[in-house]
Motif scaffolding. Sequence first.
Motif, PDB file in Angstrom:
ATOM      1  N   GLY A  63       0.794  -1.218   0.000  1.00 21.89           N
ATOM      2  CA  GLY A  63       0.000   0.000   0.000  1.00 21.89           C
ATOM      3  C   GLY A  63       0.830   1.273   0.000  1.00 21.89           C
ATOM      4  N   VAL A  64       1.861   1.323   0.864  1.00 14.92           N
ATOM      5  CA  VAL A  64       2.695   2.524   0.951  1.00 14.92           C
ATOM      6  C   VAL A  64       3.459   2.732  -0.347  1.00 14.92           C
ATOM      7  CG1 VAL A  64       4.628   3.602   2.145  1.00 14.92           C
ATOM      8  CG2 VAL A  64       2.891   2.376   3.452  1.00 14.92           C
ATOM      9  N   LEU A  65       3.978   1.636  -0.921  1.00 18.02           N
ATOM     10  CA  LEU A  65       4.726   1.758  -2.174  1.00 18.02           C
ATOM     11  C   LEU A  65       3.821   2.249  -3.298  1.00 18.02           C
ATOM     12  CD1 LEU A  65       7.282   1.361  -3.823  1.00 18.02           C
ATOM     13  CD2 LEU A  65       6.662  -1.054  -4.123  1.00 18.02           C
ATOM     14  N   LEU A  66       2.602   1.733  -3.356  1.00 19.03           N
ATOM     15  CA  LEU A  66       1.656   2.183  -4.373  1.00 19.03           C
ATOM     16  C   LEU A  66       1.342   3.661  -4.201  1.00 19.03           C
ATOM     17  CD1 LEU A  66      -0.244   1.534  -6.725  1.00 19.03           C
ATOM     18  CD2 LEU A  66      -1.970   0.840  -5.050  1.00 19.03           C
ATOM     19  N   ALA A  67       1.157   4.091  -2.948  1.00 20.01           N
ATOM     20  CA  ALA A  67       0.888   5.506  -2.687  1.00 20.01           C
ATOM     21  C   ALA A  67       2.068   6.373  -3.097  1.00 20.01           C
ATOM     22  CB  ALA A  67       0.570   5.711  -1.206  1.00 20.01           C
ATOM     23  N   ILE A  68       3.290   5.904  -2.840  1.00 20.65           N
ATOM     24  CA  ILE A  68       4.491   6.655  -3.227  1.00 20.65           C
ATOM     25  C   ILE A  68       4.557   6.808  -4.745  1.00 20.65           C
ATOM     26  CG2 ILE A  68       7.012   6.553  -3.330  1.00 20.65           C
ATOM     27  CD1 ILE A  68       6.967   5.319  -0.542  1.00 20.65           C
ATOM     28  N   VAL A  69       4.244   5.731  -5.464  1.00 21.62           N
ATOM     29  CA  VAL A  69       4.270   5.784  -6.932  1.00 21.62           C
ATOM     30  C   VAL A  69       3.244   6.794  -7.446  1.00 21.62           C
ATOM     31  CG1 VAL A  69       3.804   4.475  -9.040  1.00 21.62           C
ATOM     32  CG2 VAL A  69       5.148   3.434  -7.199  1.00 21.62           C
ATOM     33  N   ILE A  70       2.041   6.771  -6.860  1.00 21.61           N
ATOM     34  CA  ILE A  70       0.985   7.682  -7.306  1.00 21.61           C
ATOM     35  C   ILE A  70       1.373   9.133  -7.028  1.00 21.61           C
ATOM     36  CG2 ILE A  70      -1.416   8.373  -6.961  1.00 21.61           C
ATOM     37  CD1 ILE A  70      -2.022   5.431  -6.314  1.00 21.61           C
ATOM     38  N   VAL A  71       1.923   9.391  -5.829  1.00 20.00           N
ATOM     39  CA  VAL A  71       2.335  10.753  -5.490  1.00 20.00           C
ATOM     40  C   VAL A  71       3.487  11.196  -6.381  1.00 20.00           C
ATOM     41  CG1 VAL A  71       3.349  12.204  -3.688  1.00 20.00           C
ATOM     42  CG2 VAL A  71       1.523  10.618  -3.117  1.00 20.00           C
ATOM     43  N   ALA A  72       4.398  10.275  -6.698  1.00 22.53           N
ATOM     44  CA  ALA A  72       5.513  10.612  -7.578  1.00 22.53           C
ATOM     45  C   ALA A  72       5.019  11.010  -8.968  1.00 22.53           C
ATOM     46  CB  ALA A  72       6.474   9.436  -7.671  1.00 22.53           C
ATOM     47  N   ILE A  73       3.932  10.378  -9.405  1.00 23.63           N
ATOM     48  CA  ILE A  73       3.362  10.713 -10.722  1.00 23.63           C
ATOM     49  C   ILE A  73       2.599  12.031 -10.678  1.00 23.63           C
ATOM     50  CG2 ILE A  73       1.696   9.986 -12.473  1.00 23.63           C
ATOM     51  CD1 ILE A  73       2.400   7.086 -11.754  1.00 23.63           C
ATOM     52  N   LEU A  74       1.788  12.212  -9.615  1.00 22.40           N
ATOM     53  CA  LEU A  74       0.930  13.393  -9.519  1.00 22.40           C
ATOM     54  C   LEU A  74       1.665  14.624  -9.000  1.00 22.40           C
ATOM     55  CD1 LEU A  74      -2.316  11.767  -8.036  1.00 22.40           C
ATOM     56  CD2 LEU A  74      -1.812  12.283 -10.428  1.00 22.40           C
ATOM     57  N   GLY A  75       2.708  14.390  -8.191  1.00 19.07           N
ATOM     58  CA  GLY A  75       3.422  15.497  -7.576  1.00 19.07           C
ATOM     59  C   GLY A  75       3.210  15.522  -6.077  1.00 19.07           C
ATOM     60  N   ALA A  76       4.191  16.051  -5.353  1.00 15.12           N
ATOM     61  CA  ALA A  76       4.134  16.080  -3.891  1.00 15.12           C
ATOM     62  C   ALA A  76       3.236  17.208  -3.406  1.00 15.12           C
ATOM     63  CB  ALA A  76       5.543  16.249  -3.314  1.00 15.12           C
ATOM     64  N   SER A  77       2.106  16.848  -2.824  1.00  9.41           N
ATOM     65  CA  SER A  77       1.192  17.815  -2.222  1.00  9.41           C
ATOM     66  C   SER A  77       0.221  17.070  -1.330  1.00  9.41           C
ATOM     67  CB  SER A  77       0.421  18.608  -3.281  1.00  9.41           C
ATOM     68  OG  SER A  77      -0.531  17.792  -3.926  1.00  9.41           O
ATOM     69  N   LEU A  78      -0.414  17.795  -0.424  1.00  9.86           N
ATOM     70  CA  LEU A  78      -1.359  17.169   0.503  1.00  9.86           C
ATOM     71  C   LEU A  78      -2.559  16.599  -0.236  1.00  9.86           C
ATOM     72  CD1 LEU A  78      -1.523  16.711   3.546  1.00  9.86           C
ATOM     73  CD2 LEU A  78      -2.876  18.796   3.716  1.00  9.86           C
ATOM     74  N   GLU A  79      -3.043  17.311  -1.250  1.00  8.26           N
ATOM     75  CA  GLU A  79      -4.196  16.839  -2.014  1.00  8.26           C
ATOM     76  C   GLU A  79      -3.879  15.538  -2.743  1.00  8.26           C
ATOM     77  OE1 GLU A  79      -3.005  19.874  -2.054  1.00  8.26           O
ATOM     78  OE2 GLU A  79      -4.596  20.890  -0.920  1.00  8.26           O
ATOM     79  N   ASN A  80      -2.699  15.448  -3.326  1.00  7.68           N
ATOM     80  CA  ASN A  80      -2.304  14.231  -4.031  1.00  7.68           C
ATOM     81  C   ASN A  80      -2.080  13.067  -3.068  1.00  7.68           C
ATOM     82  OD1 ASN A  80      -2.427  15.550  -6.480  1.00  7.68           O
ATOM     83  ND2 ASN A  80      -0.257  16.053  -6.526  1.00  7.68           N
ATOM     84  N   VAL A  81      -1.661  13.379  -1.847  1.00  3.70           N
ATOM     85  CA  VAL A  81      -1.528  12.330  -0.829  1.00  3.70           C
ATOM     86  C   VAL A  81      -2.894  11.729  -0.513  1.00  3.70           C
ATOM     87  CG1 VAL A  81      -1.078  11.953   1.626  1.00  3.70           C
ATOM     88  CG2 VAL A  81       0.614  13.110   0.227  1.00  3.70           C
ATOM     89  N   MET A  82      -3.922  12.571  -0.390  1.00  3.26           N
ATOM     90  CA  MET A  82      -5.272  12.059  -0.141  1.00  3.26           C
ATOM     91  C   MET A  82      -5.702  11.106  -1.249  1.00  3.26           C
ATOM     92  SD  MET A  82      -7.272  15.528   1.003  1.00  3.26           S
ATOM     93  CE  MET A  82      -6.517  16.738   2.088  1.00  3.26           C
ATOM     94  N   ILE A  83      -5.461  11.512  -2.490  1.00  5.38           N
ATOM     95  CA  ILE A  83      -5.839  10.671  -3.629  1.00  5.38           C
ATOM     96  C   ILE A  83      -5.050   9.360  -3.614  1.00  5.38           C
ATOM     97  CG2 ILE A  83      -5.836  10.514  -6.148  1.00  5.38           C
ATOM     98  CD1 ILE A  83      -6.197  13.569  -6.195  1.00  5.38           C
ATOM     99  N   ALA A  84      -3.743   9.462  -3.374  1.00  6.79           N
ATOM    100  CA  ALA A  84      -2.888   8.276  -3.407  1.00  6.79           C
ATOM    101  C   ALA A  84      -3.252   7.280  -2.312  1.00  6.79           C
ATOM    102  CB  ALA A  84      -1.416   8.701  -3.273  1.00  6.79           C
ATOM    103  N   VAL A  85      -3.442   7.774  -1.100  1.00  9.26           N
ATOM    104  CA  VAL A  85      -3.794   6.892   0.018  1.00  9.26           C
ATOM    105  C   VAL A  85      -5.166   6.281  -0.208  1.00  9.26           C
ATOM    106  CG1 VAL A  85      -4.262   6.805   2.496  1.00  9.26           C
ATOM    107  CG2 VAL A  85      -2.320   8.123   1.649  1.00  9.26           C
ATOM    108  N   GLY A  86      -6.097   7.075  -0.758  1.00 11.65           N
ATOM    109  CA  GLY A  86      -7.426   6.542  -1.048  1.00 11.65           C
ATOM    110  C   GLY A  86      -7.398   5.449  -2.091  1.00 11.65           C
ATOM    111  N   ILE A  87      -6.645   5.656  -3.168  1.00 13.45           N
ATOM    112  CA  ILE A  87      -6.549   4.654  -4.235  1.00 13.45           C
ATOM    113  C   ILE A  87      -5.894   3.375  -3.724  1.00 13.45           C
ATOM    114  CG2 ILE A  87      -5.427   4.127  -6.436  1.00 13.45           C
ATOM    115  CD1 ILE A  87      -5.834   7.023  -7.235  1.00 13.45           C
ATOM    116  N   SER A  88      -4.877   3.509  -2.888  1.00 13.68           N
ATOM    117  CA  SER A  88      -4.156   2.322  -2.403  1.00 13.68           C
ATOM    118  C   SER A  88      -5.033   1.415  -1.543  1.00 13.68           C
ATOM    119  CB  SER A  88      -2.919   2.752  -1.608  1.00 13.68           C
ATOM    120  OG  SER A  88      -3.293   3.431  -0.414  1.00 13.68           O
TER     121      SER A  88
END
Length: 284
Positions: free
Chosen positions: A129-154
């Motif tokens: 889960g954490v690795l998937l979230a890191i990949v998503i944030v790396a694609i979308l960019g580092a921000s709090l909003e993208n973290v919400m999306i990444a953690v939700g998707i994972s």
Amino acid sequence: MNTERGSFRQILGTLLRNRAAAASSVFLAVLIVCAVLAPVVAPYDPLAIDADKVLQPPGPEHWFGTDDTGRDVLSRVVWGARISLRVGLISSGISTIAGLILGLLSGFYGGVVSFVILRAMDLLLAFPGVLLAIVIVAILGASLENVMIAVGISAIPAFTRIVHGSALAQNQLDFVDAARLIGSSNGRIVLRHILPNILAPVIVLSTLQVASAIFGAASLSFIGLGAQPPTPEWGAMVSRGRYNLREAMWLSTFPGLAIALVVVAINILGDGLRDALDPRMQVR
């Protein structure tokens, strides 16, 4: 209506009889109030820099001390509660809604629909889960909003799997066949008959996911992929405090303690909800 009220009162009574869950509920309620009223509760501006009060230890003026720029740590922890709870709720909402839709579709229709959805979930589950979230944030960019999306998707695969299994079991029961015989549409069967009967495990998992999302977002902020300075987010505060850990351990201790207490409280509440919603697991 009376039956629904009676059922709600029974669930609430069972939850309140669980002392640990009741205490956790009170703690979380106080935390939510503090987060909502952060501008009033926080004694100082969380972003205000005071060069004359750098790295002051906890004391009467600053209960949690100050950081390396003179900002009040207590105020930043209080404002951080608002951010962390928002991240947890939004991330959990994303995974719950998406998991419900995908799980209901795969469990109700089966066949090719189920195969495609479940294989897609298997692909996501192949990544931690954490690795998937890191990949998503790396694609979308580092921000709090993208973290919400990444953690939700994972977290979507876990919800999809649980909803799929529950919907599949409900779909094979007699009342669903009876609904089909009287001409009910697929949408009506799913929304009026299947969905209400699978909400209990979804509510429990959604509650627990809030804790996981808060912890996951804090982890991403700790490595610099989440909230960016000077945002008072707990994970970012722990990360920044590690540079002064020997001479000012309070910088990481208090936000880290906040993360731990919230995660534990939500998990205890989730366990209490599980016991209250499932009579077979109620604590006697």
